[in-house]
Write a protein that holds these residues in place. Structure first.
Motif, short mmCIF file in Angstrom:
data_model
loop_
_atom_site.label_atom_id
_atom_site.label_comp_id
_atom_site.label_asym_id
_atom_site.label_seq_id
_atom_site.Cartn_x
_atom_site.Cartn_y
_atom_site.Cartn_z
N VAL A 134 0.83 -1.21 0.00
CA VAL A 134 0.00 0.00 0.00
C VAL A 134 0.87 1.26 0.00
O VAL A 134 0.52 2.27 -0.61
N PHE A 135 2.02 1.21 0.67
CA PHE A 135 2.91 2.38 0.69
C PHE A 135 3.28 2.81 -0.72
O PHE A 135 3.19 3.98 -1.08
N PHE A 136 3.75 1.86 -1.52
CA PHE A 136 4.22 2.19 -2.87
C PHE A 136 3.05 2.47 -3.81
O PHE A 136 3.09 3.40 -4.62
N ASP A 137 1.99 1.67 -3.69
CA ASP A 137 0.84 1.87 -4.58
C ASP A 137 0.27 3.28 -4.42
O ASP A 137 -0.20 3.88 -5.40
N ALA A 138 0.30 3.80 -3.21
CA ALA A 138 -0.26 5.13 -2.97
C ALA A 138 0.54 6.21 -3.70
O ALA A 138 0.00 7.28 -4.02
N LEU A 139 1.84 5.94 -3.98
CA LEU A 139 2.65 6.93 -4.71
C LEU A 139 2.09 7.22 -6.09
O LEU A 139 2.32 8.29 -6.65
N LYS A 140 1.37 6.26 -6.64
CA LYS A 140 0.88 6.40 -8.01
C LYS A 140 -0.30 7.37 -8.11
O LYS A 140 -0.60 7.87 -9.19
N THR A 141 -0.98 7.61 -7.00
CA THR A 141 -2.17 8.47 -7.05
C THR A 141 -2.12 9.64 -6.07
O THR A 141 -2.99 10.50 -6.12
N ALA A 142 -1.14 9.66 -5.18
CA ALA A 142 -1.09 10.70 -4.15
C ALA A 142 -0.69 12.05 -4.74
O ALA A 142 -0.24 12.15 -5.88
N LYS A 143 -0.84 13.09 -3.93
CA LYS A 143 -0.46 14.44 -4.34
C LYS A 143 0.62 14.94 -3.40
O LYS A 143 0.59 14.65 -2.21
N PRO A 144 1.61 15.69 -3.90
CA PRO A 144 2.69 16.14 -3.01
C PRO A 144 2.21 17.14 -1.97
O PRO A 144 1.22 17.84 -2.18
N VAL A 145 2.91 17.16 -0.86
CA VAL A 145 2.64 18.17 0.16
C VAL A 145 2.75 19.55 -0.48
O VAL A 145 3.58 19.78 -1.35
N ALA A 146 1.86 20.45 -0.08
CA ALA A 146 1.89 21.80 -0.65
C ALA A 146 3.22 22.46 -0.32
O ALA A 146 3.53 22.66 0.86
N ALA A 147 4.00 22.76 -1.35
CA ALA A 147 5.35 23.28 -1.13
C ALA A 147 5.65 24.44 -2.08
O ALA A 147 6.51 24.34 -2.96
N PRO A 148 4.93 25.55 -1.93
CA PRO A 148 5.25 26.71 -2.75
C PRO A 148 6.56 27.35 -2.32
O PRO A 148 7.14 26.95 -1.30
N ALA A 149 7.01 28.35 -3.04
CA ALA A 149 8.24 29.06 -2.65
C ALA A 149 8.08 29.71 -1.28
O ALA A 149 9.06 29.93 -0.58
N PHE A 150 6.82 30.00 -0.89
CA PHE A 150 6.57 30.59 0.43
C PHE A 150 6.18 29.51 1.44
O PHE A 150 5.42 29.74 2.37
N PHE A 151 6.76 28.31 1.25
CA PHE A 151 6.41 27.19 2.12
C PHE A 151 6.64 27.49 3.60
O PHE A 151 5.86 27.10 4.46
N ASN A 152 7.74 28.20 3.88
CA ASN A 152 8.04 28.47 5.29
C ASN A 152 6.91 29.23 5.96
O ASN A 152 6.52 28.95 7.09
N ALA A 153 6.37 30.23 5.25
CA ALA A 153 5.26 31.01 5.81
C ALA A 153 4.02 30.14 5.94
O ALA A 153 3.32 30.18 6.97
N LEU A 154 3.73 29.35 4.91
CA LEU A 154 2.56 28.48 4.96
C LEU A 154 2.65 27.51 6.13
O LEU A 154 1.70 27.34 6.90
N ASP A 155 3.80 26.88 6.29
CA ASP A 155 3.97 25.88 7.34
C ASP A 155 3.85 26.52 8.74
O ASP A 155 3.20 25.99 9.63
N ARG A 156 4.47 27.68 8.89
CA ARG A 156 4.42 28.38 10.18
C ARG A 156 3.00 28.81 10.51
O ARG A 156 2.53 28.61 11.64
N ILE A 157 2.31 29.38 9.53
CA ILE A 157 0.97 29.89 9.78
C ILE A 157 0.00 28.74 10.04
O ILE A 157 -0.83 28.80 10.96
N LEU A 158 0.10 27.67 9.26
CA LEU A 158 -0.80 26.53 9.48
C LEU A 158 -0.55 25.90 10.84
O LEU A 158 -1.50 25.51 11.54
N GLY A 159 0.72 25.78 11.23
CA GLY A 159 1.01 25.19 12.54
C GLY A 159 0.38 25.98 13.67
O GLY A 159 -0.27 25.42 14.57
#
Length: 430
Positions: free
Chosen positions: A374-399
């Motif tokens: 299931v770990f590998f199979d999920a790679l085929k359909t999953a979506k990457p973690v949201a990682a824009p250039a402003f990821f640091n702000a997004l991660d800090r604000i969401l936390g």
């Protein structure tokens, strides 16, 4: 994956804002075919990993040295516990006029790194090398897409993580509860968690342990058909009503359904192994430690769905600095790092989900848990973690926002409205 990506990106952006990292430091380079075997040179890396992983990298570079006997590789693996340390050493190295040739960085940092011209596109090098192309073609497209910016691949994936639900098979069996079905829903999840929440005091067992970090909340966004940023990575999407639904659902797990304790400060993975939680969300990263410590009463199942069955994944990758004096040699070394031999070795000693299905079919990967495919199979359909250039702000604000929600400092609606405005303002400031 146990490293704190948030610390790294916060530090990297702060240094960029201070002018330590500037595009002028990274001129574009021409690209050429593989160098002659008698080339004399020295390569350096900017890398991370534990001693066992360092050994696997060393063996890869030994194979590279058999092809290029006059080229030495200095593998600089930072003995660190946080991404802040990792960033400090990278920036110090760059500021000292000694940029690494090969860089290992996670997906969360790729758009920021590209924005600061810390990575060069690899497409032409791959296209010109049939052996490399064959290897890259075997990697799931989702992983490569995650490390692609504006149509150019800036890193070759080296491993991944997909979020799934781990469940304690002993607790399920003793409670007479059937294991979750692969197509289970949010409602099924809550119903099962309620059945498995039992006891009081020291004997209390909760149905679900909430991992309390941004990556672990992503599967709830995605299975509700949403994402914290817009599709073009240019704006906040925190005012989306379906994001609010996610926040209210997570709040309800603690306060309405009572199937999860307050998650702040909890090590949910140790407590899951200790039998305090019937279920927990995670990738493959805790498995090695659990098994090594004798805990094997667990299995995995895909994330429960609502509007979608799409979970989240994260990954790392190998890139090349545009400042490298030997990018073609660096690429030849990367070929050894992404060889099936190296990928299999890293899978067997570490926590990663391998980039090749061939490695994921090996007994060493399938030995635990029972549903490891299931770990590998999920790679085929999953979506990457949201990682824009402003990821640091997004991660800090969401936390901070989810802390405010789970502590009831603010309602979910109030907290997300404020978060949306703050994030948009940060994006506009650049």
């Amino acid at each position: 994956m146990s490293m704190n990506r948030r610390d790294f990106l916060t530090r990297a952006t702060a240094l960029a804002a201070a002018g330590v990292l500037t595009p002028a430091m990274f001129p574009a380079r021409a690209q050429a075919a593989a160098p002659a075997k008698d080339t004399t040179a020295r390569l350096t890396t900017y890398n991370w990993g534990n001693p066992s992983e360092a050994k696997a990298y060393g063996e890869a570079f030994e194979r590279f040295s058999k092809i290029y006997p006059n080229v030495t590789v200095q593998d600089n693996i930072a003995p660190i516990s946080s991404w802040s340390d990792y960033a400090d050493k990278l920036v110090t190295q760059i500021a000292g006029g000694n940029p690494p040739d090969i860089i290992n960085i996670a997906v969360e940092g790729v758009r920021l790194a590209v924005d600061k011209q810390l990575l060069m596109p690899l497409d032409e090098l791959i296209a010109a090398d049939p052996e490399a192309k064959d290897l890259v073609d075997k990697i799931p497209a989702k992983l490569k897409d995650a490390l692609t910016v504006d149509g150019k691949l800036y890193e070759i994936p080296n491993g991944g993580q997909t979020m799934v639900i781990h469940y304690n098979t002993r607790i399920f069996k003793e409670a007479g509860v059937e294991p979750p079905k692969p197509d289970w829903t949010w409602d099924d999840f809550v119903a099962i968690a309620k059945k498995l929440t039992t006891g009081e005091g020291d004997k209390k067992i909760y149905g679900y342990g909430l991992p309390w970090f941004n990556f672990a909340i992503h599967p709830w966004y995605l299975t509700n058909g949403t994402y914290p940023v817009t599709a073009d990575f240019k704006h906040s999407n925190l005012n989306d009503p379906t994001i609010l639904e996610v926040a209210e659902f997570i709040h309800a797990l603690v306060y309405e359904h009572g199937v999860s304790p307050d998650p702040i400060g909890l090590n949910v993975y140790d407590q899951f192994a200790a039998g305090r939680f019937a279920m927990v969300g995670a990738g493959r990263w805790p498995v090695t430690g659990w098994v090594a410590n004798g805990f094997t009463d667990f299995d995995i199942v895909p994330w429960p769905r609502k509007e979608s069955a799409e979970t989240v994944f994260g990954c790392g990758g190998w890139g090349i600095s545009p400042q490298s004096k030997n990018p073609e040699l660096a690429f030849q070394a990367i070929k050894q790092l992404i060889s099936l031999e190296t990928v299999t070795a890293l899978m067997e000693i570490g926590q990663q989900i391998p980039i090749y299905e061939e490695a994921a079919r090996k007994e060493s990967f399938l030995s635990a848990p029972k549903s490891a495919p299931v770990f590998f199979d999920a790679l085929k359909t999953a979506k990457p973690v949201a990682a824009p250039a402003f990821f640091n702000a997004l991660d800090r604000i969401l936390g901070r926002t989810f802390d405010q929600i789970i502590t009831e400092e603010l309602t979910a609606e109030e907290a997300l409205a404020a978060a949306h405005e703050e994030l948009e303002a940060e994006i506009q400031r650049g």
